[in-house]
Write a protein that holds these residues in place. Structure first.
Motif, PDB file in Angstrom:
ATOM      1  N   THR A 189     -15.387-114.255 -15.093  1.00  0.00           N
ATOM      2  CA  THR A 189     -14.444-113.132 -15.094  1.00  0.00           C
ATOM      3  C   THR A 189     -15.173-111.812 -15.364  1.00  0.00           C
ATOM      4  O   THR A 189     -14.888-110.792 -14.723  1.00  0.00           O
ATOM      5  N   ALA A 190     -16.122-111.841 -16.294  1.00  0.00           N
ATOM      6  CA  ALA A 190     -16.908-110.640 -16.582  1.00  0.00           C
ATOM      7  C   ALA A 190     -17.680-110.200 -15.338  1.00  0.00           C
ATOM      8  O   ALA A 190     -17.753-109.004 -15.026  1.00  0.00           O
ATOM      9  N   LYS A 191     -18.251-111.166 -14.640  1.00  0.00           N
ATOM     10  CA  LYS A 191     -18.982-110.851 -13.414  1.00  0.00           C
ATOM     11  C   LYS A 191     -18.047-110.252 -12.372  1.00  0.00           C
ATOM     12  O   LYS A 191     -18.421-109.325 -11.633  1.00  0.00           O
ATOM     13  N   TRP A 192     -16.852-110.765 -12.306  1.00  0.00           N
ATOM     14  CA  TRP A 192     -15.868-110.250 -11.336  1.00  0.00           C
ATOM     15  C   TRP A 192     -15.545-108.786 -11.645  1.00  0.00           C
ATOM     16  O   TRP A 192     -15.476-107.951 -10.729  1.00  0.00           O
ATOM     17  N   TYR A 193     -15.381-108.461 -12.928  1.00  0.00           N
ATOM     18  CA  TYR A 193     -15.126-107.064 -13.309  1.00  0.00           C
ATOM     19  C   TYR A 193     -16.299-106.159 -12.926  1.00  0.00           C
ATOM     20  O   TYR A 193     -16.100-105.053 -12.402  1.00  0.00           O
ATOM     21  N   LEU A 194     -17.506-106.635 -13.171  1.00  0.00           N
ATOM     22  CA  LEU A 194     -18.680-105.835 -12.818  1.00  0.00           C
ATOM     23  C   LEU A 194     -18.802-105.652 -11.312  1.00  0.00           C
ATOM     24  O   LEU A 194     -19.171-104.574 -10.831  1.00  0.00           O
ATOM     25  N   VAL A 239     -16.067-103.775 -19.962  1.00  0.00           N
ATOM     26  CA  VAL A 239     -17.141-104.678 -19.542  1.00  0.00           C
ATOM     27  C   VAL A 239     -18.361-103.876 -19.083  1.00  0.00           C
ATOM     28  O   VAL A 239     -19.506-104.215 -19.407  1.00  0.00           O
ATOM     29  N   LEU A 240     -18.121-102.803 -18.347  1.00  0.00           N
ATOM     30  CA  LEU A 240     -19.223-101.955 -17.885  1.00  0.00           C
ATOM     31  C   LEU A 240     -20.025-101.399 -19.054  1.00  0.00           C
ATOM     32  O   LEU A 240     -21.258-101.479 -19.069  1.00  0.00           O
ATOM     33  N   LEU A 241     -19.350-100.841 -20.052  1.00  0.00           N
ATOM     34  CA  LEU A 241     -20.038-100.217 -21.179  1.00  0.00           C
ATOM     35  C   LEU A 241     -20.846-101.234 -21.982  1.00  0.00           C
ATOM     36  O   LEU A 241     -21.984-100.961 -22.382  1.00  0.00           O
ATOM     37  N   ASP A 242     -20.274-102.420 -22.214  1.00  0.00           N
ATOM     38  CA  ASP A 242     -20.998-103.439 -22.977  1.00  0.00           C
ATOM     39  C   ASP A 242     -22.221-103.935 -22.208  1.00  0.00           C
ATOM     40  O   ASP A 242     -23.321-104.055 -22.762  1.00  0.00           O
ATOM     41  N   TYR A 243     -22.036-104.189 -20.925  1.00  0.00           N
ATOM     42  CA  TYR A 243     -23.136-104.712 -20.110  1.00  0.00           C
ATOM     43  C   TYR A 243     -24.231-103.667 -19.939  1.00  0.00           C
ATOM     44  O   TYR A 243     -25.427-103.950 -20.086  1.00  0.00           O
ATOM     45  N   THR A 275     -24.404 -98.649  -6.103  1.00  0.00           N
ATOM     46  CA  THR A 275     -24.646 -99.241  -7.421  1.00  0.00           C
ATOM     47  C   THR A 275     -24.807-100.742  -7.245  1.00  0.00           C
ATOM     48  O   THR A 275     -23.863-101.425  -6.844  1.00  0.00           O
ATOM     49  N   TYR A 276     -26.009-101.240  -7.543  1.00  0.00           N
ATOM     50  CA  TYR A 276     -26.280-102.655  -7.311  1.00  0.00           C
ATOM     51  C   TYR A 276     -26.796-103.384  -8.553  1.00  0.00           C
ATOM     52  O   TYR A 276     -26.430-104.518  -8.813  1.00  0.00           O
ATOM     53  N   THR A 277     -27.647-102.729  -9.332  1.00  0.00           N
ATOM     54  CA  THR A 277     -28.327-103.404 -10.430  1.00  0.00           C
ATOM     55  C   THR A 277     -27.784-102.950 -11.789  1.00  0.00           C
ATOM     56  O   THR A 277     -26.989-102.011 -11.886  1.00  0.00           O
ATOM     57  N   LYS A 278     -28.269-103.618 -12.835  1.00  0.00           N
ATOM     58  CA  LYS A 278     -27.889-103.232 -14.192  1.00  0.00           C
ATOM     59  C   LYS A 278     -28.371-101.823 -14.505  1.00  0.00           C
ATOM     60  O   LYS A 278     -27.681-101.050 -15.182  1.00  0.00           O
ATOM     61  N   ILE A 279     -29.552-101.473 -14.007  1.00  0.00           N
ATOM     62  CA  ILE A 279     -30.079-100.124 -14.208  1.00  0.00           C
ATOM     63  C   ILE A 279     -29.171 -99.103 -13.530  1.00  0.00           C
ATOM     64  O   ILE A 279     -28.897 -98.029 -14.076  1.00  0.00           O
ATOM     65  N   ASP A 280     -28.705 -99.426 -12.320  1.00  0.00           N
ATOM     66  CA  ASP A 280     -27.774 -98.536 -11.618  1.00  0.00           C
ATOM     67  C   ASP A 280     -26.510 -98.318 -12.443  1.00  0.00           C
ATOM     68  O   ASP A 280     -26.003 -97.195 -12.561  1.00  0.00           O
ATOM     69  N   LEU A 281     -25.992 -99.406 -13.014  1.00  0.00           N
ATOM     70  CA  LEU A 281     -24.770 -99.302 -13.810  1.00  0.00           C
ATOM     71  C   LEU A 281     -24.988 -98.417 -15.040  1.00  0.00           C
ATOM     72  O   LEU A 281     -24.143 -97.584 -15.372  1.00  0.00           O
TER      73      LEU A 281
END
Length: 209
Positions: free
Chosen positions: A172-177, A149-153, A191-197
């Motif tokens: 569920t995807a949000k829960w994984y993130l 999920v991390l890699l796709d997002y 780590t908070y934002t999509k950019i951080d991820l």
């Protein structure tokens, strides 16, 4: 012009870099000191980017130096001849914006500094190697589905598209993130934002961003 400071206890290198950067169109060296203490004691505003040697003879820790420089308002590019994976990882986890070995060209250094000054990160092959083979506590262990999920997002997909590709619900995807973010925060890497991820994926050499 981007203002740059250097912290390195090699006097010859300090003088050499001063001459080297004199030929750089976009960079201006405003200070070159042997320790972070000496640099922070100087009057005037901090440089936009500090080039920081990984290992200094005053026995200061790289991660502490990075935190102090970031707190003073500078971004940090670690430069070193030392291929110490643990120290490299610790410095980046503490907030360094990139790592380069000292054998890179002026063009590469200039590009890295400009990228960092613009809010980006400068990651070399040496840094990717250090992250990829690091098993320390600052590198969280992600479950296979969390990693998927991390890699796709982080690659740019929306949360909905990420969920659809994984065959799970959006919640569920949000829960994984959220779990991924928690693990990075517990490891001392906020780590908070999509950019951080996306940045964590790049730092850890996970690929696909």
């Amino acid at each position: 012009m981007i203002t740059v400071s250097l912290v390195d206890d090699d006097r010859m290198l300090r003088e050499g870099l001063r001459s080297w950067l004199a030929g750089a169109d976009r960079l201006r060296l405003v200070a070159a000191e042997p320790t972070v203490d000496a640099l922070l004691a100087l009057p005037g505003p901090p440089a936009e980017v500090v080039l920081l040697d990984l290992v200094l003879r005053d026995d200061s820790r790289a991660e502490d130096n990075v935190r102090r420089l970031r707190a003073a308002g500078s971004r940090v590019l670690v430069v070193s001849t030392v291929a110490d994976r643990t120290r490299i990882v610790s410095a980046v986890a503490a907030g360094a914006d990139g790592y380069l070995t000292k054998d890179h060209s002026l063009e590469t250094l200039t590009h890295a500094v400009c990228t960092i000054a613009g809010g980006g990160t400068a990651h070399s092959a040496e840094l990717a190697f250090a992250w990829a083979y690091d098993a320390g506590p600052c590198r969280p262990q992600l479950a296979p589905r969390e990693l998927e999920v991390l890699l796709d997002y982080a690659s740019g997909l929306t949360l909905k598209a990420t969920a659809r590709r994984a065959g799970i619900s959006v919640n569920t995807a949000k829960w994984y993130l959220d779990r991924v973010k928690e693990k990075y925060q517990e490891a001392g890497r906020p780590t908070y934002t999509k950019i951080d991820l996306a940045r964590r994926v790049e730092e850890d050499g996970l690929g696909r961003v």
